[in-house]
Design an enzyme around this catalytic site. Structure first.
Site, mmCIF file in Angstrom:
data_model
loop_
_atom_site.group_PDB
_atom_site.id
_atom_site.type_symbol
_atom_site.label_atom_id
_atom_site.label_comp_id
_atom_site.label_asym_id
_atom_site.label_seq_id
_atom_site.Cartn_x
_atom_site.Cartn_y
_atom_site.Cartn_z
ATOM 1 N N GLU C 79 -4.175 23.197 -26.767
ATOM 2 C CA GLU C 79 -3.191 22.998 -26.985
ATOM 3 C C GLU C 79 -2.186 24.222 -26.687
ATOM 4 O OE1 GLU C 79 -2.270 20.861 -31.059
ATOM 5 O OE2 GLU C 79 -2.976 22.836 -31.689
ATOM 6 N N HIS C 98 2.003 28.990 -32.715
ATOM 7 C CA HIS C 98 1.398 28.398 -33.388
ATOM 8 C C HIS C 98 0.510 28.492 -34.318
ATOM 9 C CE1 HIS C 98 0.354 24.614 -34.162
ATOM 10 N NE2 HIS C 98 -0.739 24.697 -34.107
ATOM 11 N N HIS C 100 -0.884 27.032 -38.619
ATOM 12 C CA HIS C 100 -1.538 25.903 -39.786
ATOM 13 C C HIS C 100 -0.644 27.190 -40.979
ATOM 14 C CE1 HIS C 100 -5.048 25.242 -37.134
ATOM 15 N NE2 HIS C 100 -3.286 24.611 -36.360
ATOM 16 N N HIS C 169 -0.286 19.005 -39.830
ATOM 17 C CA HIS C 169 -0.954 19.480 -38.578
ATOM 18 C C HIS C 169 -0.798 21.223 -39.035
ATOM 19 C CE1 HIS C 169 -1.854 20.377 -34.065
ATOM 20 N NE2 HIS C 169 -1.901 21.711 -34.720
#
Lengths: 239, 239, 239, 239
Positions: C79, C98, C100, C169
């Site tokens: 990613e 980024h 979760h 996500h």
């Protein structure tokens, strides 16, 4: 207070204090006692102090009138009458835990009743009674079980149950042994948390009374398994 | 700043900073102060820094106008006016905690009122006021209590209470001593969490005003018990 | 990659990986990058590995097409296009996280919108956009931002905001520096938790857009204070 | 039981026990097994003990009838039939976890169904079955899977799924390997927690069945990444 078995029991009582703190059943307050193995009219409990700091030297002997018998003249908890009156009313009980176990508090101050949601907490039975001290002492007390009369009122609320909630205060849990009382105190907290979470998902399918009894009997055969883990953790965190 | 009692008080203030971080009342922000024992028109507080890192060398003296008196010319928190104006308005107050204590935030931004759910938090009394800074400073501020006028508005909201919530920001807790202010800050957080959980179970049976007063008085006799545990934990985690 | 300032930046990037794990924003997955200080068309990020284990030797250089430039031929995260396309679209952005982050997930999969509930999270602004990958890639993907086109779609959803949620996500957070991006990632998680709790107490009084801007500007002056605490904790827990 | 690869597998099984305790999937109860690599009609599991204390010496061999084959004559868990009957019914399964994973319990006792809320838990598929032991054994059991018939009933409920909930008890998770079973057990707990939180924010946009399959396939390529972190943490906390 010098036989080896008494010393071992005191060691267990000290460990139980630490376990209940580590498992977040007790914080700076609350207490656990064990009936004296040589004299059922007395019990062992720490002097008035934070349970996480208790050592074997801090254990004193108290009789069922709440009188401390200690060569050094030390005092124990104001609320020793929780213990003395339950020991008086319930001869088969050999250990008592009083805590402010957090997930349980909400069940003591609302109409929601604590019931066994899974097989670890069958000992809760069909019904967990709630002790409302206002009925015994009016609406202006400090909520403490400060004397024999209040201890008797609490013991009457408890009846033959293993757990009773105390409105606006906490709960009391009893067992045949230190290990059973500790197990029940920890899984009472756990059940309250799980039940509170489940109530927002929908109608709960609780254990049947027969399942509650069968699972409680089954767990009594396995009390030593979690005790060993909790004990090791309590000892490691105090090294 | 060199008498033994002052040094002991500063040690307590340092420990209090660490306790409040360990108990998750403070994170990288927030502060606790104590009134100067030799000059009630001054107070002691850390210089502008994260409370978890405070040492005795970081403590500075501030007067009730918010002026720092420090030989090294160091600065303290922008929000020192929370402390100075409460000390001015409340002569009996000797310690002030300002935190962003997480469970309390929701009670400052909704219509739900924080009330004492159990005997550990009777000090909340019948009513916990909410300070809305928009009433004093309009709708475009950074919400900080940056000057004497805002400190006075907060102190006016607090009135004679022990705790005031600050909308969208946090809360302030006062006490007669560091130990009492720390106790109250920790159990304010605890009460908010328990009340929030209980609200979803049903109507809450809160402490009566008389029970709130009686339990608050009772707890004042036991402030040292949890303090010893919190202090030991704070010291161990910093070895 | 050998100037002292570059080495210091890489050290900060490594510490940021560890902080985000310790603060429970990242678990075994997720990543943080920083734009290359000497070449704005490249950025620094760990090779494909768990963030909690990253060391300075694990940092690789990636260009805005997502190509890794590494003498050892190592690979980075699938990613990486989250980072490359945001750096392309937003020249002022110098760090991207980024994660979760758990409390944020529910806001990405329901109609509830994440908004700033207190002064620590004013950077959320008036509106936090939600990226629905189905709009760009259909209903049968593995939800990963696997190529430039998906990275561009995500960057378009983000627009000029500081945070965007990714449905089913996680989320992406941007900043002018590593310290700002870390601060924002941690307080995005905190805001989501607090907002979720507050929503069950009643209607929430959120920050006004002006308060959001003013508090965000104010916090930018204090980024180093929590960074020092988080850094010390991250270093201590890895000794 | 002496080949190097078998020794390595046993080491992984021991580590898996510790990981599942550290990640709060197991407490003093619950178990994980792995199919014997040299004999698919047998599996490896700890003797009857708390999983957090398991060492390589505690691993015993059990056949698909639930018979323990151990030179020292040791016993394993009463509920070994969970494992034996799933290995019998599902040849592709090589590891089974049985836990009382807390966030999952509420989904087993209410009408709420566990479904994949994010890309980490696509393995949950479209539907997570619930095993109601009352259908197989009546309303008065201790809820344990004590014999082959109950194991078969559980395996029938599981069908071809990766996870089955056990009403009032816990859940069972299967995988092709220890690493996959551990991953799935941890993210089943995580999904339950996130779904429970999201349900109170509004209608949930779950993964489509195609997304569930695609994300599950994708995660299978990254099982080693979190395993390394969990393993390191488990080893560090036992030094």
């Amino acid at each position: 207070m010098s036989t080896p078995e008494l010393a071992a029991l005191i060691d267990d009582l000290v460990v139980a204090n630490h376990i209940l703190v580590d498992e977040e059943v007790l914080d700076g307050f609350g207490h656990i006692s064990v009936r004296h193995p040589q004299d059922p009219s007395r019990f062992l409990i720490a002097r008035s102090m934070a349970p996480g700091l208790v050592t074997a030297d801090d254990i004193v002997v108290v009789d069922l009138a709440g009188q401390v018998h200690d060569a050094q003249g030390r005092r124990t908890y104001v609320e020793r009458f929780i213990h003395s009156e339950i020991y008086r009313a319930r001869p088969e009980v050999h250990s008592v835990v009083h805590s402010h176990s957090p997930s349980v508090i909400p069940f003591g101050v609302t109409g929601a009743r604590l019931r066994p949601i899974c097989h670890m907490s069958g000992f809760l039975g069909a019904q967990v009674p709630v002790f409302e001290i206002r009925h015994a002492a009016g609406e202006a007390t400090d909520l403490l079980v400060r004397n024999q009369a209040l201890g008797q009122a609490l013991a009457a609320s408890l009846g033959s149950a293993n757990v009773a909630l105390m409105r606006g205060h906490g709960n009391v849990v009893v067992g045949h042994s230190i290990q059973q009382a500790v197990f029940r105190a920890i899984y009472t907290e756990s059940n309250a948390h799980l039940q509170s979470e489940a109530m927002r998902l929908g109608e709960i399918n609780f254990l049947t009374p027969e399942e509650a009894q069968a699972t409680s009997d089954m767990n009594d055969e396995h009390l030593d398994r979690p005790w060993q883990v909790w004990k090791r953790r309590a000892q490691q965190s105090r090294r």
